[in-house]
Design a protein around this motif. Structure first.
Motif, PDB file in Angstrom:
ATOM      1  N   ILE A 613      42.608  24.731  45.131  1.00 47.25           N
ATOM      2  CA  ILE A 613      43.169  25.925  44.489  1.00 47.25           C
ATOM      3  C   ILE A 613      42.054  26.889  44.111  1.00 47.25           C
ATOM      4  O   ILE A 613      42.173  28.109  44.275  1.00 47.25           O
ATOM      5  N   GLY A 614      40.936  26.355  43.613  1.00 44.29           N
ATOM      6  CA  GLY A 614      39.797  27.198  43.272  1.00 44.29           C
ATOM      7  C   GLY A 614      39.258  27.938  44.479  1.00 44.29           C
ATOM      8  O   GLY A 614      38.933  29.136  44.406  1.00 44.29           O
ATOM      9  N   LEU A 615      39.193  27.236  45.605  1.00 44.60           N
ATOM     10  CA  LEU A 615      38.726  27.873  46.839  1.00 44.60           C
ATOM     11  C   LEU A 615      39.657  29.014  47.259  1.00 44.60           C
ATOM     12  O   LEU A 615      39.213  30.100  47.667  1.00 44.60           O
ATOM     13  N   GLU A 616      40.961  28.744  47.151  1.00 53.07           N
ATOM     14  CA  GLU A 616      41.931  29.753  47.568  1.00 53.07           C
ATOM     15  C   GLU A 616      41.860  30.987  46.668  1.00 53.07           C
ATOM     16  O   GLU A 616      41.912  32.131  47.138  1.00 53.07           O
ATOM     17  N   ILE A 617      41.759  30.775  45.352  1.00 55.49           N
ATOM     18  CA  ILE A 617      41.653  31.909  44.431  1.00 55.49           C
ATOM     19  C   ILE A 617      40.377  32.696  44.709  1.00 55.49           C
ATOM     20  O   ILE A 617      40.365  33.930  44.714  1.00 55.49           O
ATOM     21  N   SER A 618      39.290  31.971  44.972  1.00 52.23           N
ATOM     22  CA  SER A 618      38.014  32.636  45.251  1.00 52.23           C
ATOM     23  C   SER A 618      38.120  33.514  46.490  1.00 52.23           C
ATOM     24  O   SER A 618      37.653  34.668  46.502  1.00 52.23           O
ATOM     25  N   ARG A 619      38.755  32.962  47.563  1.00 54.25           N
ATOM     26  CA  ARG A 619      38.892  33.749  48.798  1.00 54.25           C
ATOM     27  C   ARG A 619      39.734  35.008  48.564  1.00 54.25           C
ATOM     28  O   ARG A 619      39.391  36.111  48.999  1.00 54.25           O
ATOM     29  N   LYS A 620      40.892  34.836  47.888  1.00 52.53           N
ATOM     30  CA  LYS A 620      41.785  35.977  47.658  1.00 52.53           C
ATOM     31  C   LYS A 620      41.149  37.004  46.726  1.00 52.53           C
ATOM     32  O   LYS A 620      41.375  38.210  46.869  1.00 52.53           O
ATOM     33  N   ALA A 621      40.349  36.549  45.753  1.00 56.77           N
ATOM     34  CA  ALA A 621      39.695  37.474  44.823  1.00 56.77           C
ATOM     35  C   ALA A 621      38.675  38.354  45.539  1.00 56.77           C
ATOM     36  O   ALA A 621      38.426  39.497  45.129  1.00 56.77           O
ATOM     37  N   LEU A 622      38.094  37.819  46.611  1.00 62.97           N
ATOM     38  CA  LEU A 622      37.130  38.617  47.373  1.00 62.97           C
ATOM     39  C   LEU A 622      37.817  39.735  48.158  1.00 62.97           C
ATOM     40  O   LEU A 622      37.200  40.731  48.530  1.00 62.97           O
ATOM     41  N   LEU A 623      39.128  39.548  48.449  1.00 67.84           N
ATOM     42  CA  LEU A 623      39.852  40.517  49.294  1.00 67.84           C
ATOM     43  C   LEU A 623      40.797  41.412  48.500  1.00 67.84           C
ATOM     44  O   LEU A 623      41.405  42.329  49.066  1.00 67.84           O
ATOM     45  N   ASN A 624      40.958  41.163  47.213  1.00 72.05           N
ATOM     46  CA  ASN A 624      41.961  41.891  46.435  1.00 72.05           C
ATOM     47  C   ASN A 624      41.413  42.241  45.061  1.00 72.05           C
ATOM     48  O   ASN A 624      40.817  41.399  44.386  1.00 72.05           O
ATOM     49  N   ASN A 626      43.405  43.439  42.536  1.00 71.55           N
ATOM     50  CA  ASN A 626      44.455  43.299  41.521  1.00 71.55           C
ATOM     51  C   ASN A 626      44.596  41.834  41.111  1.00 71.55           C
ATOM     52  O   ASN A 626      44.997  40.988  41.909  1.00 71.55           O
ATOM     53  N   ILE A 627      44.282  41.553  39.863  1.00 77.70           N
ATOM     54  CA  ILE A 627      44.297  40.163  39.380  1.00 77.70           C
ATOM     55  C   ILE A 627      45.687  39.546  39.464  1.00 77.70           C
ATOM     56  O   ILE A 627      45.843  38.362  39.799  1.00 77.70           O
ATOM     57  N   ASP A 628      46.750  40.338  39.185  1.00 75.45           N
ATOM     58  CA  ASP A 628      48.099  39.786  39.199  1.00 75.45           C
ATOM     59  C   ASP A 628      48.560  39.460  40.609  1.00 75.45           C
ATOM     60  O   ASP A 628      49.297  38.485  40.824  1.00 75.45           O
ATOM     61  N   ASP A 629      48.141  40.240  41.599  1.00 78.64           N
ATOM     62  CA  ASP A 629      48.472  39.924  42.989  1.00 78.64           C
ATOM     63  C   ASP A 629      47.886  38.571  43.390  1.00 78.64           C
ATOM     64  O   ASP A 629      48.553  37.750  44.034  1.00 78.64           O
ATOM     65  N   VAL A 630      46.622  38.363  43.019  1.00 81.74           N
ATOM     66  CA  VAL A 630      45.963  37.086  43.332  1.00 81.74           C
ATOM     67  C   VAL A 630      46.674  35.936  42.618  1.00 81.74           C
ATOM     68  O   VAL A 630      47.007  34.905  43.213  1.00 81.74           O
ATOM     69  N   TYR A 631      46.934  36.133  41.324  1.00 81.71           N
ATOM     70  CA  TYR A 631      47.545  35.079  40.491  1.00 81.71           C
ATOM     71  C   TYR A 631      48.911  34.679  41.035  1.00 81.71           C
ATOM     72  O   TYR A 631      49.190  33.491  41.264  1.00 81.71           O
ATOM     73  N   HIS A 632      49.806  35.646  41.256  1.00 86.03           N
ATOM     74  CA  HIS A 632      51.169  35.320  41.681  1.00 86.03           C
ATOM     75  C   HIS A 632      51.212  34.794  43.108  1.00 86.03           C
ATOM     76  O   HIS A 632      52.074  33.975  43.448  1.00 86.03           O
TER      77      HIS A 632
END
Length: 862
Positions: A613-624, A626-632
């Motif tokens: 899950i940490g890896l996935e959040i890290s990848r999405k945070a690099l591309l987005n 908006n914190i809520d988009d990544v979170y949801h």
């Protein structure tokens, strides 16, 4: 450690107990207590007055003032036991309840592992009974030791029906030790004798055994004593203080011990309990005594080198432990024991220890007069210490010693003296190196095994495959080194070359038994460097336990290396009840499944994919941005991160009974009828374990085996187990929750559910007749064999299965039973035939030998 105030109070207690026997209560004065404590009179007065304020003592208005025990506090023989108000509090309450029972003393059991203090506790019980006048002051003591008594049947039950131990001894103490050695028939007779005897004739009847055998003898009072290692630190320090005081009194020299050594003694694990602790302290004190003679010192100074090599004196403690230790040891660096502590229950061995020190002193003086060097004297005298301690410290019962000599004489007819001596030396050396005791069975078995190979040139029929050999080498490296050294000695002596397989078979004689049931442990397995260890440390610290372990997998580590390391770790941490693994990513899953297949250790896998899950959040945070988009996005896809726990295999349940028929088939039909899960159910026999294991291995390739259900757990491949009782003791509406190991609440009884099910399913057996006959049958079997609820339900369904099959006209099972089997189970056959007669009469049905044998097999888990 015990404070001076506590010492003063215990001293007054001791004096009270002694005077109580003479119907006196003189009390003590301040000067007497000051002399005992070797302190100034004002200090003693302050302590005594403090005890008066605490209402533990009262004082007279006479001159000089006398201090006595307060009437507001109950004083009795149990006060002399360390822990009577602590870890032994429940045991003391039970003992008092048994002694003071209104209609007369109740028989009671003392259940304890060897070295837990059962001897001291039984002495306190006897003394308490005498003080309360329910047992005569001069009551005789009769012990029946079930290990060494030659004719145990006669000792227990006499030559005729009216000559049992209860009628033979009156107004006495009767101690029956090690009753687990009795046969089931003898246990049954004792239980019958106790049940039929309303008045024990003022006898105090004590039974002693270990925890696993506590249900054999039926008594209403069962006292379980804690193991020494499980006692609180304060109590262990008190016990150690008593032992050092006793040594100082015997040697007539003060003993000085550092707080670090006291702590090391208190936190050490003693496999033989009190006996081992006492032996360690006696040896250390004897060595210190020898040094004091050599150095002309008035005191003995205990050193770390006086203790065995396995003692750790610098153990790191957590904050809570450190605070406890600080409070108990009161920041003193050294403690002086001067032998002025009185404890009547602990002084039974004092005369032998006095002889020990007298003999050491005399031997030392004799050698010194011969002009020998000090180092030679020390070596010679220390050898003398060991022989004297063996002579005076721990007595071997004469009957046991004579018995052992007889056995060795018989063994000598088959095995050469040289081989016997080498084997004995090997096991003694292994015992010291591994800190493990080997019983006589190992010794005799190893002697005969080696004799058959070396002298008779008979090759061992027992061979190990390569997987077993590899496993032994990994798991027992120290034992392997000892075995190879012994093999080398045997080769030199007897000119026989052992093969690798023969060497590994010898190794198995040193393998420690793992039959003792432990508790599950936790293993955190995570990728990276340190994450698992940190979580494990926090878990242990917050839970005040040490059942959590860790494995950190370096990201670049070879998976074969990981497999080997994890397998070795699992062997090391498993206490016998299995390992729950919490892992972070799927690469661990295959490794642990492989370990389960190879070791058959129960391992349960719990995937918590925090790293993924940490890896996935890290990848999405690099591309987005908006914190809520990544979170949801992550929340909505949470289930996909845990996909590694699931597979597409069909789920299977395996129901078990001895033959694979009867109860197992009935259980399968019950599950098929009421379960909505759609899982495949296979009935199997538990009697042929090899076939069962082979089938399960094959099925696991195609099916996801969820659990076994039966009368007892086959412990195969880490597959969970559900007792058959749990299925029937709950409504069938809850069946699927049970199969999924989910909690349920129920108020229905087990047999109501069984009868309700059988009302609809049985075609040839009348349920009304079952209700009339089966409770009586099960009561008799349970009373005779002490059956658990699971076994009772298993027997019930099995017997009903035999009836339904037999009455339907189906061919009856015909198991070929040898004369040897029939003879060995003759008593069981007779008892069960008798118990089943009401059923046979009600259903006009006759159980054959095969039917009865399968019932015996379920009861005895054959």
């Amino acid at each position: 450690m015990i404070t001076n105030k506590e010492k003063a109070y215990r001293y007054i207690q001791q004096k009270f107990f002694k005077e109580q026997k003479l119907d006196q209560n003189n009390g003590v004065n301040t000067e007497e207590v000051a002399n005992y404590l070797q302190t100034k009179r004002p200090n003693a007065s302050a302590m005594l007055n403090q005890l008066v304020k605490e209402k533990l003592l009262t004082k007279t208005k006479t001159r000089p003032v006398k201090y006595r025990l307060s009437d507001q506090v109950t004083h009795d023989a149990f006060d002399q036991l360390i822990g009577s108000k602590g870890s032994l509090a429940d045991a003391v309450k039970q003992a008092k309840a048994a002694i003071l029972y209104p209609s007369g003393m109740l028989p009671l059991q003392i259940i304890a592992e060897p070295g837990s203090g059962s001897t001291y506790f039984s002495k306190a019980i006897i003394e308490y009974a005498k003080d309360k006048n329910v047992l005569p002051r001069k009551a005789s003591y009769h012990e029946i030791n079930c290990i060494i008594t030659p004719d145990i049947n006669k000792a227990l039950f006499g030559s005729n029906s009216g000559d049992s131990f209860l009628t033979r001894y009156q107004n006495s103490v009767i101690m029956i030790n090690h009753y687990e050695k009795l046969t089931s028939a003898q246990v049954y007779q004792i239980n019958h004798l106790i049940d039929q005897t309303s008045n024990l004739k003022h006898n105090l009847v004590l039974f002693s055994t270990t925890l696993e055998n506590k249900d054999l003898i039926r008594t209403s009072i069962k006292i379980v004593l804690p193991n020494l290692n499980d006692r609180p630190l304060s109590e262990k320090l008190g016990i150690i203080q008593n032992l050092f005081d006793k040594q100082a009194k015997s040697a007539k020299k003060a003993i000085v011990v550092s707080s670090q050594i006291l702590l090391g003694l208190a936190i050490h694990e003693y496999k033989q309990g009190f006996k081992e602790l006492e032996k360690v302290i006696v040896f250390a004190s004897a060595k210190a005594y020898l040094r004091s003679l050599d150095d002309l010192q008035e005191q003995e100074f205990i050193m770390k080198s006086d203790f065995p090599n396995n003692f750790i004196f610098e153990k790191t403690l957590n904050i809570e432990q450190s605070q406890k230790v600080k409070a108990l040891l009161q920041n003193h660096e050294n403690y002086v024991f001067e032998g002025n502590k009185s404890n009547a229950l602990a002084d039974y061995n004092e005369k032998y220890e006095q002889k020990l020190y007298q003999s050491i002193s005399q031997n030392y003086q004799n050698l010194a007069q011969e002009g020998l060097e000090p180092r030679v004297i020390k070596k010679s005298v220390f050898e003398r210490i060991e022989s004297l301690y063996n002579k005076y410290g721990f007595h071997i019962n004469e009957a046991l010693r004579h018995q052992e000599n007889e056995y060795l004489t018989e063994l000598g007819k088959l095995v050469s003296t040289d081989l016997i001596k080498m084997t004995r030396n090997f096991l003694n050396h292994a015992s010291a190196q591994l800190n493990r005791e080997f019983d006589q069975n190992i010794f005799y078995g190893l002697c005969l095994h080696l004799n058959s190979i070396i002298k008779l040139n008979s090759k061992s029929e027992h061979t190990l495959n390569q997987k077993e050999i590899a496993s032994l080498k990994i798991e027992y490296p120290q034992e392997l080194a000892l075995t190879r050294k012994f093999v080398s000695q045997l080769k030199e002596k007897f000119h026989y070359t052992f093969s690798e397989n023969e060497t590994m078979v010898l190794l198995t004689f040193l393998v420690e038994s793992r039959t003792k049931e432990g508790k599950p442990v936790i293993l955190f397995a995570m990728h990276g460097n340190g994450a698992a260890h940190y979580i494990s440390e926090v878990t242990n610290a917050l839970n005040h336990a040490h059942n959590s372990y860790a494995y950190d997998m370096q990201l670049d580590k070879n998976l074969n290396v990981v497999f080997k390391e994890l397998k070795k770790l699992i062997f090391k941490i498993n206490q016998g009840a299995g390992v729950i693994v919490i892992y972070d990513m799927g690469s661990f899953k295959e490794i642990f499944e492989r370990i389960i297949d190879e070791t058959q250790i129960p391992i349960r896998l719990l995937n918590i994919p925090i790293t993924l899950i940490g890896l996935e959040i890290s990848r999405k945070a690099l591309l987005n941005t908006n914190i809520d988009d990544v979170y949801h996005n992550v929340i909505s896809n949470m289930e996909t991160y845990n996909h590694s726990q699931f597979n597409n295999k069909q789920n299977m349940i395996i129901t078990l009974c001895h033959t694979g028929e009867g109860g197992a088939i009935q259980l399968r039909d019950y599950i098929n009828q009421y379960s909505r899960l759609g899982w495949l159910v296979k009935p199997m026999s538990i009697s042929n374990r090899e076939k069962l294991a082979k089938n399960v291995q094959e099925w696991r390739k195609t099916y996801n085996i969820k659990e076994f259900i039966g009368t007892y757990n086959p412990n195969l491949f880490g597959i969970p187990f559900i007792p058959i009782a749990k299925i029937f003791e709950n409504s069938h509406d809850n069946l699927d929750r049970i199969l999924n190991f989910l909690p349920i609440e129920t108020t229905t009884t087990v047999y109501d559910q069984v009868y309700n099910y059988y009302e609809k399913e049985l075609k040839y057996v009348q349920v009304s007749l079952l209700k009339q006959t089966m409770p009586q049958v099960l009561d008799q079997l349970t009373e005779q064999y002490h059956l658990s609820e699971d076994i009772q339900i298993g027997l019930f369904t099995h017997i009903v299965g035999i009836l339904e099959s037999g009455l339907s006209g189906e061919p009856r099972q015909n198991i070929k039973l040898s004369a040897t089997i029939l003879n060995s189970l003759k008593i069981d056959f007779k008892f069960i035939e008798h118990a089943l007669r009401p059923v046979e009469k009600a259903f006009n049905f006759l159980f054959n030998d095969s039917d009865i044998y399968t019932i015996i097999a379920i009861i005895k888990k054959l």
